[in-house]
Scaffold this active site. Structure first.
Site, PDB file in Angstrom:
ATOM      1  CE1 TYR A   1      -3.486  -2.335   5.525  1.00  0.00           C
ATOM      2  CE2 TYR A   1      -3.096   0.023   4.727  1.00  0.00           C
ATOM      3  CZ  TYR A   1      -3.442  -1.103   4.310  1.00  0.00           C
ATOM      4  OH  TYR A   1      -3.760  -1.464   2.992  1.00  0.00           O
TER       5      TYR A   1
ATOM      6  CB  SER B   1      -0.944  -0.206   1.416  1.00  0.00           C
ATOM      7  OG  SER B   1      -1.436   1.483   1.416  1.00  0.00           O
TER       8      SER B   1
HETATM    9  P1  NAP Z   1     -11.227  -6.702   1.172  1.00  0.00           P
HETATM   10  O1  NAP Z   1     -12.243  -6.284   0.557  1.00  0.00           O
HETATM   11  O2  NAP Z   1     -11.112  -6.315   2.792  1.00  0.00           O
HETATM   12  O3  NAP Z   1     -10.332  -7.837   1.275  1.00  0.00           O
HETATM   13  C1  NAP Z   1      -9.510  -8.005   1.335  1.00  0.00           C
HETATM   14  C2  NAP Z   1      -9.585 -10.120   1.738  1.00  0.00           C
HETATM   15  O4  NAP Z   1      -8.342 -10.616   2.727  1.00  0.00           O
HETATM   16  C3  NAP Z   1     -11.096 -11.335   2.053  1.00  0.00           C
HETATM   17  O5  NAP Z   1     -11.017 -11.659   0.865  1.00  0.00           O
HETATM   18  C4  NAP Z   1     -10.504 -11.319   3.405  1.00  0.00           C
HETATM   19  O6  NAP Z   1     -11.274 -12.611   3.815  1.00  0.00           O
HETATM   20  C5  NAP Z   1      -9.244 -11.243   3.127  1.00  0.00           C
HETATM   21  N1  NAP Z   1      -8.492 -12.001   4.884  1.00  0.00           N
HETATM   22  C6  NAP Z   1      -8.760 -10.487   5.727  1.00  0.00           C
HETATM   23  N2  NAP Z   1      -8.468 -11.593   6.942  1.00  0.00           N
HETATM   24  C7  NAP Z   1      -8.057 -12.603   6.075  1.00  0.00           C
HETATM   25  C8  NAP Z   1      -6.801 -13.635   7.313  1.00  0.00           C
HETATM   26  N3  NAP Z   1      -6.494 -13.699   8.660  1.00  0.00           N
HETATM   27  N4  NAP Z   1      -6.553 -14.414   6.697  1.00  0.00           N
HETATM   28  C9  NAP Z   1      -7.602 -14.984   5.648  1.00  0.00           C
HETATM   29  N5  NAP Z   1      -7.469 -14.382   4.581  1.00  0.00           N
HETATM   30  C10 NAP Z   1      -8.288 -12.873   4.692  1.00  0.00           C
HETATM   31  O7  NAP Z   1      -9.664  -5.784   1.124  1.00  0.00           O
HETATM   32  P2  NAP Z   1      -9.111  -5.835  -0.277  1.00  0.00           P
HETATM   33  O8  NAP Z   1      -9.606  -3.423  -0.227  1.00  0.00           O
HETATM   34  O9  NAP Z   1      -9.673  -5.950  -1.468  1.00  0.00           O
HETATM   35  O10 NAP Z   1      -7.371  -5.449   0.286  1.00  0.00           O
HETATM   36  C11 NAP Z   1      -6.567  -6.722  -0.182  1.00  0.00           C
HETATM   37  C12 NAP Z   1      -4.991  -5.903  -0.245  1.00  0.00           C
HETATM   38  O11 NAP Z   1      -4.820  -4.868  -0.884  1.00  0.00           O
HETATM   39  C13 NAP Z   1      -5.120  -5.419   1.414  1.00  0.00           C
HETATM   40  O12 NAP Z   1      -4.125  -6.427   1.288  1.00  0.00           O
HETATM   41  C14 NAP Z   1      -4.797  -4.029   1.143  1.00  0.00           C
HETATM   42  O13 NAP Z   1      -4.079  -3.963   2.358  1.00  0.00           O
HETATM   43  C15 NAP Z   1      -4.479  -3.984   0.855  1.00  0.00           C
HETATM   44  N6  NAP Z   1      -5.062  -2.644   0.058  1.00  0.00           N
HETATM   45  C16 NAP Z   1      -6.234  -2.078  -0.419  1.00  0.00           C
HETATM   46  C17 NAP Z   1      -6.506  -0.834  -0.619  1.00  0.00           C
HETATM   47  C18 NAP Z   1      -8.003  -0.712  -0.693  1.00  0.00           C
HETATM   48  O14 NAP Z   1      -7.816   1.525  -0.764  1.00  0.00           O
HETATM   49  N7  NAP Z   1      -8.606  -1.233  -0.699  1.00  0.00           N
HETATM   50  C19 NAP Z   1      -5.267   0.142  -0.247  1.00  0.00           C
HETATM   51  C20 NAP Z   1      -4.097   0.000  -0.217  1.00  0.00           C
HETATM   52  C21 NAP Z   1      -3.738  -2.120   0.015  1.00  0.00           C
HETATM   53  P3  NAP Z   1     -12.618 -12.998   3.707  1.00  0.00           P
HETATM   54  O15 NAP Z   1     -13.035 -12.073   2.095  1.00  0.00           O
HETATM   55  O16 NAP Z   1     -13.439 -14.178   4.227  1.00  0.00           O
HETATM   56  O17 NAP Z   1     -13.113 -11.929   4.553  1.00  0.00           O
END
Ligand code: NAP
Length: 251
Positions: free
Chosen positions: A160, A146
């Site tokens: 984070y 990120s």
């Molecule tokens: P999201 O929609 O909240 O999805 C998170 C995913 O991670 C879900 O599939 C969840 O599983 C899984 N997860 C959470 N805790 C877990 C655990 N303990 N073990 C296994 N799986 C787990 O988030 P997202 O925005 O797509 O984020 C994905 C990645 O992108 C993350 O690493 C996040 O830090 C990074 N990121 C996101 C953003 C943003 O603005 N969205 C920006 C920068 C970086 P379930 O579906 O079963 O709950």
């Protein structure tokens, strides 16, 4: 090509958000997809169904990436699909906004166990399979970092941001460690992407509120992160390793 020679990608957290977009695009590019989820079995099943509807192959495996034994089992499930040649360390969590002075040890341990230790252990399992030094076919790993790693998250989520800073160092170090073993390791560093993660961080409308402040005047989409992830996994990125690619609309 024998069944077991078919290339397999492991996508952690592949049922929702960025992981789902990566899983669907990977299937379109010819990978068999082993996607994991931790709590939302329905979303994971829906992602698998979407891949199968397009003629692809996928399995969903419940795996808490904070649990070593579950990661080992996730990769054993992937082995049954074919040869693991790609890993996307995508699963990640945020927490409610808080200053460091208010952060509990339990919060910090959960953040680091999920975002950092989980990524290390998944990479360990991937390297053990991919390394050409132990008979593997090589492969590629993409870590989802990120831009928070360089912004710091002051007053809200320094934990984070620091977990993603660790992912950046991990990406550089592991890339150099396995560069002569046929494995490339890169990261994408998204900015504000419109997914459900913001709701779990207590700010469900974050993408809409902060989007206009991004140089490109909008939040990004999960598909806009999935495309560079698939590029980094592909042979088009054959000489790229240890890179951290911002996917942040210029932020
Ligand atoms: P999201 O929609 O909240 O999805 C998170 C995913 O991670 C879900 O599939 C969840 O599983 C899984 N997860 C959470 N805790 C877990 C655990 N303990 N073990 C296994 N799986 C787990 O988030 P997202 O925005 O797509 O984020 C994905 C990645 O992108 C993350 O690493 C996040 O830090 C990074 N990121 C996101 C953003 C943003 O603005 N969205 C920006 C920068 C970086 P379930 O579906 O079963 O709950």
């Amino acid at each position: 090509m024998t069944d077991l020679a078919k290339k397999v990608v492991v996508v952690t957290g592949g049922g929702r958000g960025i992981g789902r977009a990566v899983s669907l695009l990977a299937a379109k590019r010819g990978y068999r997809v082993c996607l994991s989820y931790v709590s939302d079995a329905e979303a994971a099943a829906t992602a698998v169904a979407a891949i199968e509807a397009e003629g692809g192959q996928a399995v969903a495996v419940r795996c808490d990436v904070a649990e070593e034994a579950e990661i080992v089992a996730l990769f054993e499930a992937a082995d049954r699909l074919g040869t693991v040649t790609a890993l996307v360390n995508n699963a990640g969590v945020v927490d409610l906004p808080a200053p460091v002075s208010e952060m509990s040890a339990a919060r910090l341990h959960r953040m680091m166990a999920t975002n950092v230790v989980g990524s290390f252990l998944c990479a360990r399992e991937a390297v053990r399979r991919m390394s050409t030094k132990v008979g593997g076919r090589g492969g590629a790993i993409v870590n989802v970092s990120s831009i928070a790693a360089r912004l710091g998250g002051a007053g809200q989520f320094v934990d984070y941001a620091a977990s993603k800073g660790a992912i950046d160092s991990f990406t550089i170090g592991l890339a150099r460690e396995v560069a002569d073993a046929g494995i490339r390791v890169n990261a994408v560093a998204p900015g504000i992407i419109d997914t459900e993660i913001h709701a779990s961080g207590g700010t469900p409308d974050k993408a809409a509120v902060m989007g206009p402040g991004v140089p490109m005047k909008r939040a990004g989409t999960a598909d806009e992160v999935a495309a560079p992830v698939l590029w980094l996994l592909s042979d088009e990125a054959a000489y790229t390793t240890g890179a951290i690619l911002d996917v942040s609309g210029g932020r």
